[in-house]
Design a protein around this motif. Structure first.
Motif, PDB file in Angstrom:
ATOM      1  N   LEU A  94      32.461  22.872  87.241  1.00  0.00           N
ATOM      2  CA  LEU A  94      32.558  23.670  88.457  1.00  0.00           C
ATOM      3  C   LEU A  94      33.789  24.572  88.469  1.00  0.00           C
ATOM      4  O   LEU A  94      33.895  25.456  89.321  1.00  0.00           O
ATOM      5  CB  LEU A  94      32.587  22.751  89.686  1.00  0.00           C
ATOM      6  CG  LEU A  94      31.366  21.844  89.877  1.00  0.00           C
ATOM      7  CD1 LEU A  94      31.563  20.946  91.083  1.00  0.00           C
ATOM      8  CD2 LEU A  94      30.089  22.660  90.010  1.00  0.00           C
ATOM      9  N   GLU A 102      35.886  15.570  90.555  1.00  0.00           N
ATOM     10  CA  GLU A 102      35.541  16.554  91.576  1.00  0.00           C
ATOM     11  C   GLU A 102      35.343  17.944  90.986  1.00  0.00           C
ATOM     12  O   GLU A 102      34.841  18.840  91.665  1.00  0.00           O
ATOM     13  CB  GLU A 102      36.635  16.593  92.638  1.00  0.00           C
ATOM     14  CG  GLU A 102      37.965  17.096  92.130  1.00  0.00           C
ATOM     15  CD  GLU A 102      39.107  16.808  93.080  1.00  0.00           C
ATOM     16  OE1 GLU A 102      39.921  17.723  93.294  1.00  0.00           O
ATOM     17  OE2 GLU A 102      39.175  15.696  93.619  1.00  0.00           O
ATOM     18  N   LEU A 105      29.783  18.703  88.238  1.00  0.00           N
ATOM     19  CA  LEU A 105      28.546  18.256  88.868  1.00  0.00           C
ATOM     20  C   LEU A 105      27.773  17.472  87.819  1.00  0.00           C
ATOM     21  O   LEU A 105      27.550  17.965  86.709  1.00  0.00           O
ATOM     22  CB  LEU A 105      27.718  19.454  89.338  1.00  0.00           C
ATOM     23  CG  LEU A 105      26.271  19.173  89.766  1.00  0.00           C
ATOM     24  CD1 LEU A 105      26.253  18.338  91.038  1.00  0.00           C
ATOM     25  CD2 LEU A 105      25.512  20.478  89.977  1.00  0.00           C
ATOM     26  N   THR A 106      27.388  16.251  88.153  1.00  0.00           N
ATOM     27  CA  THR A 106      26.599  15.434  87.225  1.00  0.00           C
ATOM     28  C   THR A 106      25.146  15.457  87.707  1.00  0.00           C
ATOM     29  O   THR A 106      24.741  14.646  88.538  1.00  0.00           O
ATOM     30  CB  THR A 106      27.129  13.988  87.160  1.00  0.00           C
ATOM     31  OG1 THR A 106      27.273  13.464  88.501  1.00  0.00           O
ATOM     32  CG2 THR A 106      28.491  13.958  86.480  1.00  0.00           C
ATOM     33  N   PRO A 107      24.340  16.397  87.206  1.00  0.00           N
ATOM     34  CA  PRO A 107      23.005  16.628  87.767  1.00  0.00           C
ATOM     35  C   PRO A 107      22.013  15.503  87.510  1.00  0.00           C
ATOM     36  O   PRO A 107      20.995  15.421  88.203  1.00  0.00           O
ATOM     37  CB  PRO A 107      22.557  17.924  87.086  1.00  0.00           C
ATOM     38  CG  PRO A 107      23.328  17.977  85.811  1.00  0.00           C
ATOM     39  CD  PRO A 107      24.651  17.350  86.132  1.00  0.00           C
ATOM     40  N   ARG A 158      19.709  12.232  95.621  1.00  0.00           N
ATOM     41  CA  ARG A 158      20.314  13.344  94.879  1.00  0.00           C
ATOM     42  C   ARG A 158      19.384  13.689  93.734  1.00  0.00           C
ATOM     43  O   ARG A 158      19.160  12.866  92.834  1.00  0.00           O
ATOM     44  CB  ARG A 158      21.700  12.959  94.389  1.00  0.00           C
ATOM     45  CG  ARG A 158      22.680  12.749  95.522  1.00  0.00           C
ATOM     46  CD  ARG A 158      24.070  12.411  95.025  1.00  0.00           C
ATOM     47  NE  ARG A 158      24.962  12.158  96.140  1.00  0.00           N
ATOM     48  CZ  ARG A 158      26.232  11.821  96.013  1.00  0.00           C
ATOM     49  NH1 ARG A 158      26.759  11.690  94.795  1.00  0.00           N
ATOM     50  NH2 ARG A 158      26.972  11.609  97.082  1.00  0.00           N
ATOM     51  N   HIS A 174      19.449  21.558  92.356  1.00  0.00           N
ATOM     52  CA  HIS A 174      20.049  20.234  92.535  1.00  0.00           C
ATOM     53  C   HIS A 174      20.509  20.134  93.976  1.00  0.00           C
ATOM     54  O   HIS A 174      21.177  21.031  94.495  1.00  0.00           O
ATOM     55  CB  HIS A 174      21.234  20.031  91.591  1.00  0.00           C
ATOM     56  CG  HIS A 174      21.838  18.660  91.699  1.00  0.00           C
ATOM     57  ND1 HIS A 174      22.869  18.370  92.571  1.00  0.00           N
ATOM     58  CD2 HIS A 174      21.536  17.495  91.062  1.00  0.00           C
ATOM     59  CE1 HIS A 174      23.185  17.090  92.449  1.00  0.00           C
ATOM     60  NE2 HIS A 174      22.388  16.545  91.558  1.00  0.00           N
ATOM     61  N   THR A 187      22.063  23.829  94.943  1.00  0.00           N
ATOM     62  CA  THR A 187      22.694  24.506  93.809  1.00  0.00           C
ATOM     63  C   THR A 187      21.566  24.940  92.884  1.00  0.00           C
ATOM     64  O   THR A 187      20.745  24.105  92.477  1.00  0.00           O
ATOM     65  CB  THR A 187      23.661  23.572  93.069  1.00  0.00           C
ATOM     66  OG1 THR A 187      24.685  23.145  93.981  1.00  0.00           O
ATOM     67  CG2 THR A 187      24.299  24.273  91.883  1.00  0.00           C
TER      68      THR A 187
END
Length: 205
Positions: A94, A102, A105-107, A158, A174, A187
């Motif tokens: 990111l 932080e 992003l762990t999709p 998620r 996502h 996203t």
């Protein structure tokens, strides 16, 4: 762990490091899908590849026929290598130099897996496991278009999905469907190749 330097002094501790090697279909997986695994004689998890975990064009074609969609070629390439499974520590950065969780992003979520072809389903159908469109408290889930979103990975709500609700090749999205305002907080990537090109492996420090 390594200290993060900013302005000449440490301001925190680095938690992760991106690996320089590009991700490919051949390096995507680190294990088979848990749904394909058996147990050893001692009752332990058996992560050995088997007939159910093998990727085949026939399995891809069967999923496409069942869902009524054409899967992106980049996704087909993953399914030809293996029929879904674990891809540990894969993320979308990111920020330019991510060093903390932080920053990524762990999709593929906490399960860190891509659904097998036989488990692919729409977001609408995934919601039916615990809710109905008639339930007013859950009506925010069943918005127009969720019946054209094919779930690739889901951890609680998620969700990583292919969006076929718009004309043309599917985009990748996502979002956390537990958020009542999820439709405004997706996203997105324009297509699967763009999504896959952003994926990087990382190691925890």
């Amino acid at each position: 762990m390594n200290s993060i330097q900013e302005g000449g002094g440490p301001v925190g501790v680095a938690e992760l490091r991106l690996l320089p090697e590009p991700l490919t279909p051949q390096t995507f997986y680190t294990g088979i899908h848990y749904g394909h695994a058996g147990q050893t004689a001692q009752g332990a998890y058996d992560g050995t590849p088997n007939a159910r975990s093998a990727g085949t064009p026939a399995r891809i074609a069967a999923a496409e026929a069942r869902l009524g969609v054409a899967l992106p070629e980049g996704l087909r390439a993953l399914y030809r290598v293996q029929n879904g499974g674990e891809s540990c520590n894969v993320a979308v950065p990111l920020v330019p130099r991510p060093q903390r969780f932080e920053d990524i992003l762990t999709p593929f979520g906490g399960y860190e897996d891509l659904h097998p072809t036989e488990s692919l389903a729409t977001a609408w159908d995934s919601f039916l496991a615990f809710a109905t469109p008639q339930d007013e408290a859950m009506a925010y889930l069943f918005r127009k278009g969720t019946d054209r979103m094919v779930v690739l990975s889901q951890w609680y709500r998620r969700t990583l999905f292919l969006d076929y609700s718009r004309p043309g090749p599917p985009s990748v999205g996502h979002v956390d469907f537990d958020d009542p305002a999820w439709a405004e907080r997706i996203t997105r990537w324009p297509d699967f190749d763009a999504f896959f090109a952003e994926l990087r492996r990382f190691e925890v420090l």
